[in-house]
Design a protein around this motif. Structure first.
Motif, PDB file in Angstrom:
ATOM      1  N   HIS A  44       0.801  -1.221   0.000  1.00 15.90           N
ATOM      2  CA  HIS A  44       0.000   0.000   0.000  1.00 15.90           C
ATOM      3  C   HIS A  44       0.843   1.284   0.000  1.00 15.90           C
ATOM      4  CE1 HIS A  44      -2.904   3.025   1.413  1.00 15.90           C
ATOM      5  NE2 HIS A  44      -1.924   3.396   2.229  1.00 15.90           N
ATOM      6  N   CYS A  93       4.547   5.766   3.991  1.00 14.38           N
ATOM      7  CA  CYS A  93       4.674   6.171   2.590  1.00 14.38           C
ATOM      8  C   CYS A  93       5.065   7.656   2.535  1.00 14.38           C
ATOM      9  CB  CYS A  93       3.374   5.920   1.850  1.00 14.38           C
ATOM     10  SG  CYS A  93       2.080   7.122   2.198  1.00 14.38           S
ATOM     11  N   CYS A 105       1.777   3.036   8.254  1.00 14.69           N
ATOM     12  CA  CYS A 105       2.155   3.484   6.926  1.00 14.69           C
ATOM     13  C   CYS A 105       3.269   4.511   7.021  1.00 14.69           C
ATOM     14  CB  CYS A 105       0.964   4.079   6.191  1.00 14.69           C
ATOM     15  SG  CYS A 105       1.346   4.428   4.470  1.00 14.69           S
ATOM     16  N   CYS A 165       2.549  10.089   3.827  1.00 12.14           N
ATOM     17  CA  CYS A 165       2.375  10.108   5.279  1.00 12.14           C
ATOM     18  C   CYS A 165       3.525  10.843   5.950  1.00 12.14           C
ATOM     19  CB  CYS A 165       2.272   8.692   5.835  1.00 12.14           C
ATOM     20  SG  CYS A 165       0.657   7.967   5.560  1.00 12.14           S
TER      21      CYS A 165
HETATM   22 ZN   LIG Z   1       0.624   6.476   3.864  1.00 11.96          ZN
END
Ligand SMILES: [Zn+2]
Ligand SMILES: [Zn+2]
Ligand SMILES: [Zn+2]
Ligand SMILES: [Zn+2]
Length: 796
Positions: free
Chosen positions: A533, A592, A590, A595
């Motif tokens: 994800h 990523c 998360c 984020c």
């Molecule tokens: Zn994220």
């Protein structure tokens, strides 16, 4: 929505709470799925089954032979109101409850053919006319149906067949002098009219060359990836302790490149807005519309002309073929369990269907090996990875010796290291047994146990009467089956993939397609499940029926991980909410780039949900009390007050949209203009609700044929969407598509071509050349470029 029905869920949670602490502890600390299953299912008591039975009885899934007349009359009412879609759905419900070869079913088909005719669905209409005939259409209705058939053929541009149908009708009429004089006259008049229409049509050039619609064949993957089935050569499978299995780019990838294409290993239609439970005789039969009424329960094809399962009133299919396939693969077992499966929820249903699809023998074999009594260990514990591999190897008839000499293979792959979309891969998706809460595991296990008992009872029942109608292998140990289903249920929390579809409103009034993303089904895609994800993913996923397609949404460099979004996208929610969702549902934090980058200041810049100052229009800031961000202004207001104003406004917008749907565009415009004024006094210029208002205005003006105004509002709606989703997003693609339709209809040639070009560029990347929207754009373009174009055909 995916979990069991609320009542059943709270019943089980209550039951869990009342269990002795020692029992709770046994279940909480059980290490293997089979232990969890055995300990939990031993607590399923007859009174629980009674309660479940009582809940299930609220769903009408059996055929009720009193229902067809009711639905036909309700359908006729809708037909009178010119709600042909609604009428078709109700006639379908009537069909679902009818016995074959009865006047009931024949009349329902006959009436549905009339609704389909009004909707311009002539092919489907013709099929229903045939069905009505097959099931014994009364003599007196035959001339009417023959006329309708001829009209369909004329509209489909098949004049020769139409002439044949007309001459059939004429001889039918000649043979029936008894037909009432006045109705005879009406028929004759319609006939003459139709003959003239055939002549007119024959003198007209074809509006759209039929070849155009089929010109854009699905783009196939150029060459089969040797490592992953359904993947392009640009994709590689890797594994590491931190990321688990994941996909990386093996070469530089361009935006729009097709990366994966996979048909769901299993999919189960989401019932949608569930019909209200039966509470007393007055609303015995539901008249609501849900996705279960609008698409095939097997292939998810959108259709109003469904054919029902012969055994229940619930399952409906797009064709006889889908019905048969479904029956052979799973529905013969599921048919009599309809109400129970609706009560237990979609996850339980998917878990059952996976095992049915895998053929029970296979499940039995795989599970037995994994839960060997002597090893008594769960396969997801790391020390048991070897076991998984052993299974993979023996599964494919290879000796274990070979397995030991080879490199450690990636779980789910076969002996030659290939990852395929099959049951072995599904089985190897992680259930994360240790991360689910004990009560959830208990809930799943008891639900599965209840299903197993029902299956056993069904097997017994069938044995006496119809010995052949049972699933293969059903007599084998149900515990083994139950454990497999429990595993699938736990896997689904992280691995369920929502199958969505872009649905267009089918109304004669609205000329621009109004579309919305609908969640049609829940499925398992073993290959797609390999994607990790990101809140700002580099791919886009779209669906055609039950097939998922993943494309690069932007450039991906060689070696970069290929990521997709599990739902919490950065344009949909703030960082805190995303983090919370991902850790509670998917068990990870998360990190990523989106984020990491999104700080609180950035969150304040989410202008699509921001309020603005009543006095100076600057953005408002703060938490419970918001104050104007402009230094020269001192306005402040409580958040609660703004939120309640927003809710009022949304209600007003709904009123306007209803006016638009019910064919009152002028009133809708008045209402919408009022809404816009109200919105501008406290919402930011890029607020989503403002975009929605502009979008509705565009539709209302299009309905009135005022293309210029419609286009102006569509442009504004587009700007709002851009602020939120970014200029290259799929959402902007859809908005541009609408704008292109408006300009096309207004014959604003250069503007329309410009919008088509932009829309096509974006939608090609996200949805590919075979998507409906791209094809329609190309048709529009070729029409506009063709100077001899006369606006005839379906778009007028
Ligand atoms: Zn994220
Ligand atoms: Zn189908
Ligand atoms: Zn059925
Ligand atoms: Zn201000």
């Amino acid at each position: 929505m995916h979990l069991p029905m609320d009542e059943w869920e709270s019943y089980l949670l209550n039951k869990w709470a009342l269990l002795p602490k020692s029992t709770q502890l046994t279940i909480s600390t059980a290490e293997t799925l089979s232990d969890i299953f055995l300990h939990s299912s031993s607590h399923l008591q007859p009174k629980d089954e009674m309660f479940l039975k009582q809940l299930s009885s609220g769903y009408v899934v059996e055929k009720d032979h009193d229902a067809p007349l009711f639905y036909r009359e309700e359908g006729n009412k809708k037909f009178q109101e010119k709600d042909y879609t609604g009428a078709a759905v109700l006639y379908s419900k009537g069909v679902s409850h009818s016995r074959p070869n009865t006047e009931d079913i024949s009349l329902c088909y006959a009436n549905r053919s009339a609704a389909l005719f009004r909707l311009g669905q002539y092919e489907a209409c013709l099929k229903d006319i045939v069905r009505a005939g097959v099931h014994g259409l009364p003599e007196r209705l035959q001339p009417k149906m023959m006329l309708r058939k001829a009209e369909c053929l004329v509209n489909l541009g098949r004049p020769q067949e139409a002439r044949q149908a007309i001459s059939d009708l004429e001889s039918n009429l000649a043979a029936k002098p008894s037909l009432g004089l006045s109705s005879h006259k009406i028929l004759q008049r319609n006939l003459e009219h139709l003959k003239m229409k055939i002549q007119e049509k024959e003198n007209l050039p074809e509006a759209f060359p039929a070849a155009l619609t089929k010109a854009f064949e699905e783009m196939a993957l150029e060459e089969e990836n040797k490592q992953i089935s359904g993947a392009s050569l640009s994709v590689g499978l890797c594994t590491d302790p931190l990321k688990g299995r994941h996909l990386v780019a093996t070469k530089d990838i361009l935006p729009g490149e097709l990366l994966l294409k996979e048909d769901a290993f299993v999919s189960v239609l989401i019932p949608g807005e569930m019909p209200p439970l039966r509470h007393g005789p007055q609303n015995k039969w539901d008249t609501g519309v849900s996705s279960g009424d609008l698409c095939c329960h097997r292939c998810l094809k959108h259709t109003l002309a469904t054919v029902p399962c012969g055994g229940c009133s619930y399952a409906r299919y797009c064709s006889q073929e889908c019905m048969q396939q479904a029956w052979e693969h799973y529905h013969s077992t599921e048919c009599s369990l309809g109400a129970l499966l609706l009560t237990l929820g979609v996850f339980c249903h998917v878990a059952l269907r996976v095992t049915l699809l895998a053929r029970f023998e296979e499940v039995d074999r795989v599970v037995r090996m994994l839960y060997d009594e002597t090893s008594n260990k769960d396969i997801c514990s790391p020390e048991n990875r070897n076991l998984v591999q052993t299974v993979n190897y023996t599964n494919h008839g290879e000796s274990e010796e070979n397995a030991k000499t080879g490199e450690t293979p990636i779980p789910g792959c076969n002996v030659s290291g290939k990852y395929e979309s099959n049951y072995n891969a599904v089985f190897n998706l992680l259930p994360h047994t240790e991360k689910h809460s004990p009560e959830r595991k208990f809930m799943c296990a008891v639900s599965v146990a209840a299903l197993c008992r029902q299956l056993r009872a069904q097997t017994r029942g069938f044995k006496s009467s119809k010995p052949k109608a049972v699933t293969p292998g059903l007599c084998a140990d149900l515990t083994v089956w139950g454990v497999a289903m429990l595993r699938h249920m736990l896997q689904l929390q992280c691995n369920a993939q929502a199958i969505t579809s872009l649905w267009h409103t089918e109304s004669n009034e609205s000329v621009i397609t109004d579309s919305r993303q609908v969640r049609l089904a829940t499925g398992i895609f073993p290959v797609v499940s390999l994607l990790n994800h990101s809140c700002s993913p580099n791919t886009s996923m779209s669906f055609t029926g039950t097939a998922a397609t993943v494309r690069a949404a932007r450039q991906i460099r060689k070696g970069e991980e290929i990521l997709h979004c599990y739902g919490p996208h950065e344009s949909r929610m703030g960082v805190a909410e995303r983090q919370q969702k991902l850790s509670s549902q998917y068990f990870f934090d998360c990190s990523c780039p989106a984020c990491q980058a999104e700080t609180l200041e950035a969150a304040a810049a989410r202008r699509w949900e921001a309020f603005c100052c009543n006095t100076c229009r600057a953005l408002m800031q703060g938490n419970d009390v918001l104050s104007c961000s402009s230094k020269s202004c001192t306005d402040s207001v409580s958040r609660d007050r703004l939120i309640s104003r927003l809710q009022d406004l949304q209600q007003q917008v709904c009123v306007a949209q209803k006016l638009l749907r019910t064919g009152k565009p002028e009133q809708a415009i008045q209402q919408l203009l009022g809404c816009r004024e109200a919105a501008e006094s406290f919402l930011s210029a890029e607020h989503t609700v403002l975009g929605e208002i502009e979008d509705s205005l565009a539709q209302a003006y299009a309905t009135l044929g005022d293309w210029r105004k419609s286009a102006a509002h569509a442009q504004k709606s587009l700007r709002v969407a851009e602020a939120r989703h970014g200029p290259a997003s799929v959402e902007i693609g859809h908005e541009l598509f609408k704008l292109a339709q408006v300009l096309f209809n207004g014959l604003a040639v250069p503007e329309a071509l410009n919008a088509i070009w932009k829309a096509e560029k974006i939608l090609l990347v996200h949805c590919g050349p075979e998507s409906d929207e791209v094809q329609e754009l190309r048709q529009m373009k070729s029409c506009l470029l063709d100077l001899s174009f006369i606006p005839v055909g379906p778009l007028v």
